[in-house]
Motif scaffolding. Structure first.
Motif, PDB file in Angstrom:
ATOM      1  N   TYR A   1       1.056   5.844  -0.198  1.00 29.66           N
ATOM      2  CA  TYR A   1       0.320   7.247  -0.238  1.00 29.66           C
ATOM      3  C   TYR A   1       1.331   8.230  -0.982  1.00 29.66           C
ATOM      4  O   TYR A   1       2.520   8.021  -1.016  1.00 29.66           O
TER       5      TYR A   1
ATOM      6  N   THR B   1       0.796  -1.401   0.063  1.00 32.43           N
ATOM      7  CA  THR B   1      -0.051  -0.025   0.021  1.00 32.43           C
ATOM      8  C   THR B   1       0.829   1.222  -0.136  1.00 32.43           C
ATOM      9  O   THR B   1       2.146   1.149   0.155  1.00 32.43           O
TER      10      THR B   1
ATOM     11  N   GLY C   1      -2.986   5.874  -7.624  1.00 35.48           N
ATOM     12  CA  GLY C   1      -4.024   6.825  -6.937  1.00 35.48           C
ATOM     13  C   GLY C   1      -4.262   7.991  -7.526  1.00 35.48           C
ATOM     14  O   GLY C   1      -3.750   8.692  -8.526  1.00 35.48           O
TER      15      GLY C   1
ATOM     16  N   PRO D   1      -1.509  13.961   2.265  1.00 37.17           N
ATOM     17  CA  PRO D   1      -1.593  12.486   1.817  1.00 37.17           C
ATOM     18  C   PRO D   1      -2.711  12.049   0.820  1.00 37.17           C
ATOM     19  O   PRO D   1      -3.697  12.465   1.255  1.00 37.17           O
ATOM     20  N   PHE D   2      -2.239  11.250   0.042  1.00 33.70           N
ATOM     21  CA  PHE D   2      -3.317  10.761  -1.051  1.00 33.70           C
ATOM     22  C   PHE D   2      -3.074   9.439  -0.885  1.00 33.70           C
ATOM     23  O   PHE D   2      -1.988   9.114  -1.171  1.00 33.70           O
ATOM     24  N   PRO D   3      -4.180   8.626  -0.802  1.00 37.05           N
ATOM     25  CA  PRO D   3      -3.744   6.941  -0.890  1.00 37.05           C
ATOM     26  C   PRO D   3      -3.518   6.469  -1.980  1.00 37.05           C
ATOM     27  O   PRO D   3      -3.915   6.994  -3.232  1.00 37.05           O
ATOM     28  N   LEU D   4      -2.621   5.373  -2.260  1.00 41.36           N
ATOM     29  CA  LEU D   4      -2.310   4.635  -3.549  1.00 41.36           C
ATOM     30  C   LEU D   4      -2.708   3.117  -3.196  1.00 41.36           C
ATOM     31  O   LEU D   4      -2.526   2.889  -2.144  1.00 41.36           O
ATOM     32  N   PHE D   5      -3.226   2.525  -4.318  1.00 41.06           N
ATOM     33  CA  PHE D   5      -3.559   1.333  -3.989  1.00 41.06           C
ATOM     34  C   PHE D   5      -3.021   0.349  -5.117  1.00 41.06           C
ATOM     35  O   PHE D   5      -2.573   1.009  -6.215  1.00 41.06           O
TER      36      PHE D   5
ATOM     37  N   LEU E   1       1.477   1.012  -7.692  1.00 41.26           N
ATOM     38  CA  LEU E   1       0.334   1.523  -6.876  1.00 41.26           C
ATOM     39  C   LEU E   1      -0.175   2.718  -7.719  1.00 41.26           C
ATOM     40  O   LEU E   1       0.804   3.283  -8.586  1.00 41.26           O
TER      41      LEU E   1
END
Length: 189
Positions: A71, A69, A99, A84-88, A97
Motif C-alpha cells: 500500500y 502486495t 496503484g 492508504p492506497f492499495p498497490l498490486f 507494485l
C-alpha cells in the motif's frame, strides 16, 4: 529495516506518472531526482490522480510467499490524515507494485509524505518486508528557514541587547555529579 523475518535490504524506488488534475492543461511539477511533487503552482485544484509504481532490483528474500502486495501511505501532519492506497503486483515484473492515488484538495495542507510499504506472507502471517524512499508532496510552500548569516545581520542592526544567560555574569554553571556529596563539583562516590 530490521525485523525477525526476511526483508528486502534496500529501499524500493517509486515513480509517479499518469498525473491527472481536475484543471485543464495543468500539470504539477514532478521531480523524480529529489522525490518531490509540487502542487503549489497548480492553482485552485480540487482533485488529483496519479499512478505510483514501486520497484526494486533485489531478489525476493527466501522464506517469503511469492506474491507481494502493498500500500501507499499518504500522511499529512497539517490535516492529521493518513490514507492508504492499495498497490498490486504487476504481471511483467514480480518485484514491481502499482496503484492509483486519488487526492482531494480538502485532505491536504502544507506538505505531505507518500511512502510505499511492501508486504508478503511469512509462515502464514502477513508482514512488512520492504519500504520505499518517501516522496514529499508540496501543497502550499511554507516560509524558508532563516540562515544563520541573516540572523546575525539582523541582530547587528538591532538596538536591543541579546538575552543574557545566568552564567554570563562571571559565574560558570555547576554540574552536580552527586546529590549526596557536600561539594557538587567533586564527587566522592
Amino acid at each position: 529495516m530490521r525485523y525477525p523475518w526476511p526483508t528486502f535490504d534496500g529501499e524500493w524506488l517509486c515513480g509517479i506518472n499518469e498525473v491527472e488534475c481536475d484543471l485543464p492543461d495543468v500539470q504539477p511539477a514532478v521531480d523524480s531526482d529529489s522525490f518531490r511533487m509540487s502542487l503549489a503552482e497548480v492553482g485552485d485544484w480540487a482533485a488529483l490522480s496519479f499512478t505510483l509504481t514501486a520497484r526494486t532490483d533485489e531478489k525476493s528474500p527466501k522464506g517469503l510467499d511469492d506474491e507481494l502486495t502493498g500500500y501507499a501511505l499518504l500522511s499529512c501532519s497539517s490535516t492529521r490524515i493518513r490514507m492508504p492506497f492499495p498497490l498490486f503486483q504487476r504481471d511483467e515484473n514480480p518485484n514491481e507494485l502499482q496503484g492509483t492515488i486519488d487526492i482531494s484538495r480538502d485532505d491536504l495542507a502544507g506538505t505531505a509524505t507518500l511512502v510505499a510499504e511492501i508486504a508478503s506472507e511469512y509462515r502464514g502471517t502477513p508482514r512488512i518486508v520492504g519500504r520505499s524512499i518517501p516522496w514529499t508532496i508540496v501543497v502550499e510552500p511554507g516560509p524558508h528557514p532563516s540562515s544563520p548569516a541573516s540572523l546575525r545581520s539582523r541582530s547587528r542592526g538591532s538596538t536591543s541587547a541579546p538575552p543574557t544567560r545566568p552564567w554570563s555574569r562571571g559565574r560558570a554553571p555547576t554540574l552536580r555529579l552527586c546529590w549526596t556529596c557536600p561539594r557538587p563539583s567533586r564527587c566522592c562516590c
